[in-house]
Design a protein around this motif. Structure first.
Motif, PDB file in Angstrom:
ATOM      1  N   ARG A  59      47.989  45.282  33.030  1.00 28.92           N
ATOM      2  CA  ARG A  59      47.093  46.057  33.900  1.00 28.92           C
ATOM      3  C   ARG A  59      45.797  46.395  33.156  1.00 28.92           C
ATOM      4  O   ARG A  59      44.704  46.303  33.718  1.00 28.92           O
ATOM      5  CB  ARG A  59      47.791  47.331  34.369  1.00 28.92           C
ATOM      6  CG  ARG A  59      46.992  48.105  35.402  1.00 28.92           C
ATOM      7  CD  ARG A  59      47.747  49.294  35.961  1.00 28.92           C
ATOM      8  NE  ARG A  59      48.907  48.861  36.723  1.00 28.92           N
ATOM      9  CZ  ARG A  59      50.176  49.144  36.403  1.00 28.92           C
ATOM     10  NH1 ARG A  59      50.460  49.869  35.355  1.00 28.92           N
ATOM     11  NH2 ARG A  59      51.163  48.701  37.149  1.00 28.92           N
ATOM     12  N   MET A  60      45.919  46.781  31.899  1.00 26.55           N
ATOM     13  CA  MET A  60      44.722  47.095  31.104  1.00 26.55           C
ATOM     14  C   MET A  60      43.831  45.854  30.957  1.00 26.55           C
ATOM     15  O   MET A  60      42.608  45.959  31.002  1.00 26.55           O
ATOM     16  CB  MET A  60      45.114  47.636  29.726  1.00 26.55           C
ATOM     17  CG  MET A  60      45.771  49.004  29.779  1.00 26.55           C
ATOM     18  SD  MET A  60      44.782  50.273  30.592  1.00 26.55           S
ATOM     19  CE  MET A  60      43.443  50.411  29.438  1.00 26.55           C
ATOM     20  N   ALA A  61      44.453  44.699  30.790  1.00 27.69           N
ATOM     21  CA  ALA A  61      43.677  43.461  30.707  1.00 27.69           C
ATOM     22  C   ALA A  61      42.934  43.219  32.018  1.00 27.69           C
ATOM     23  O   ALA A  61      41.761  42.833  32.013  1.00 27.69           O
ATOM     24  CB  ALA A  61      44.596  42.284  30.393  1.00 27.69           C
ATOM     25  N   GLY A  62      43.604  43.455  33.131  1.00 22.69           N
ATOM     26  CA  GLY A  62      42.955  43.294  34.428  1.00 22.69           C
ATOM     27  C   GLY A  62      41.832  44.288  34.628  1.00 22.69           C
ATOM     28  O   GLY A  62      40.746  43.943  35.109  1.00 22.69           O
ATOM     29  N   LEU A  63      42.059  45.529  34.231  1.00 15.61           N
ATOM     30  CA  LEU A  63      41.034  46.559  34.365  1.00 15.61           C
ATOM     31  C   LEU A  63      39.820  46.271  33.494  1.00 15.61           C
ATOM     32  O   LEU A  63      38.699  46.630  33.853  1.00 15.61           O
ATOM     33  CB  LEU A  63      41.616  47.931  34.014  1.00 15.61           C
ATOM     34  CG  LEU A  63      42.586  48.515  35.039  1.00 15.61           C
ATOM     35  CD1 LEU A  63      43.294  49.738  34.460  1.00 15.61           C
ATOM     36  CD2 LEU A  63      41.882  48.857  36.334  1.00 15.61           C
ATOM     37  N   SER A  64      40.024  45.613  32.374  1.00 12.53           N
ATOM     38  CA  SER A  64      38.884  45.298  31.510  1.00 12.53           C
ATOM     39  C   SER A  64      37.897  44.370  32.214  1.00 12.53           C
ATOM     40  O   SER A  64      36.697  44.412  31.942  1.00 12.53           O
ATOM     41  CB  SER A  64      39.346  44.702  30.182  1.00 12.53           C
ATOM     42  OG  SER A  64      39.862  43.403  30.356  1.00 12.53           O
ATOM     43  N   ALA A  65      38.376  43.553  33.142  1.00  5.84           N
ATOM     44  CA  ALA A  65      37.480  42.687  33.913  1.00  5.84           C
ATOM     45  C   ALA A  65      36.545  43.523  34.777  1.00  5.84           C
ATOM     46  O   ALA A  65      35.381  43.175  34.950  1.00  5.84           O
ATOM     47  CB  ALA A  65      38.282  41.724  34.790  1.00  5.84           C
ATOM     48  N   ILE A  66      37.061  44.636  35.286  1.00  2.00           N
ATOM     49  CA  ILE A  66      36.236  45.504  36.124  1.00  2.00           C
ATOM     50  C   ILE A  66      35.125  46.122  35.290  1.00  2.00           C
ATOM     51  O   ILE A  66      33.965  46.142  35.697  1.00  2.00           O
ATOM     52  CB  ILE A  66      37.100  46.600  36.782  1.00  2.00           C
ATOM     53  CG1 ILE A  66      38.116  45.956  37.727  1.00  2.00           C
ATOM     54  CG2 ILE A  66      36.223  47.613  37.515  1.00  2.00           C
ATOM     55  CD1 ILE A  66      39.170  46.892  38.246  1.00  2.00           C
ATOM     56  N   VAL A  67      35.468  46.591  34.102  1.00  2.00           N
ATOM     57  CA  VAL A  67      34.474  47.198  33.219  1.00  2.00           C
ATOM     58  C   VAL A  67      33.414  46.172  32.841  1.00  2.00           C
ATOM     59  O   VAL A  67      32.220  46.464  32.858  1.00  2.00           O
ATOM     60  CB  VAL A  67      35.142  47.788  31.958  1.00  2.00           C
ATOM     61  CG1 VAL A  67      34.106  48.240  30.950  1.00  2.00           C
ATOM     62  CG2 VAL A  67      36.061  48.929  32.338  1.00  2.00           C
ATOM     63  N   GLU A  68      33.840  44.956  32.523  1.00  6.91           N
ATOM     64  CA  GLU A  68      32.903  43.914  32.113  1.00  6.91           C
ATOM     65  C   GLU A  68      31.982  43.493  33.252  1.00  6.91           C
ATOM     66  O   GLU A  68      30.867  43.042  33.005  1.00  6.91           O
ATOM     67  CB  GLU A  68      33.671  42.700  31.588  1.00  6.91           C
ATOM     68  CG  GLU A  68      34.392  42.980  30.281  1.00  6.91           C
ATOM     69  CD  GLU A  68      35.402  41.903  29.922  1.00  6.91           C
ATOM     70  OE1 GLU A  68      35.464  40.872  30.619  1.00  6.91           O
ATOM     71  OE2 GLU A  68      36.122  42.109  28.942  1.00  6.91           O
ATOM     72  N   CYS A  69      32.419  43.640  34.483  1.00  4.36           N
ATOM     73  CA  CYS A  69      31.638  43.165  35.625  1.00  4.36           C
ATOM     74  C   CYS A  69      30.796  44.246  36.293  1.00  4.36           C
ATOM     75  O   CYS A  69      30.071  43.947  37.230  1.00  4.36           O
ATOM     76  CB  CYS A  69      32.572  42.550  36.670  1.00  4.36           C
ATOM     77  SG  CYS A  69      33.314  41.012  36.134  1.00  4.36           S
ATOM     78  N   THR A  70      30.882  45.480  35.845  1.00  4.15           N
ATOM     79  CA  THR A  70      30.089  46.521  36.481  1.00  4.15           C
ATOM     80  C   THR A  70      28.691  46.544  35.892  1.00  4.15           C
ATOM     81  O   THR A  70      28.502  46.273  34.710  1.00  4.15           O
ATOM     82  CB  THR A  70      30.746  47.908  36.336  1.00  4.15           C
ATOM     83  OG1 THR A  70      30.940  48.166  34.958  1.00  4.15           O
ATOM     84  CG2 THR A  70      32.055  47.982  37.071  1.00  4.15           C
TER      85      THR A  70
END
Length: 83
Positions: A59-70
């Protein structure tokens, strides 16, 4: 990435799908684009390809995509992103 040719067991695929759904639901509806979902899935797959099976770590790996794309994440230092 190292996931080329990776083979995942059905149980892991089910787990990764559940994690993808969990992370996607956290996004505002307007941000639930196919591009964003693909970025999230890519991060989850990469993490699983390295041997990770813990749902929280995936889940943390998936959430990191959100941070990188904002758009504002570029203003945050890499040290603070890890918090």
């Amino acid at each position: 990435m190292g996931a080329i040719g990776a083979v995942f067991q059905p149980e892991l695929i089910k787990l990764m799908r559940a994690v993808l759904d969990d992370v996607t639901v956290m996004l505002p509806e307007a941000k639930r684009t196919s591009t964003m979902k693909a970025e999230i899935a890519s991060n989850i797959l990469a993490c699983a390809a390295k041997g990770e099976r813990d749902p929280i770590a995936l889940r943390m790996a998936g959430l990191s995509a959100i941070v990188e794309c904002t758009h504002y994440s570029h203003d945050i230092s890499p040290e603070r992103r890890a918090v």
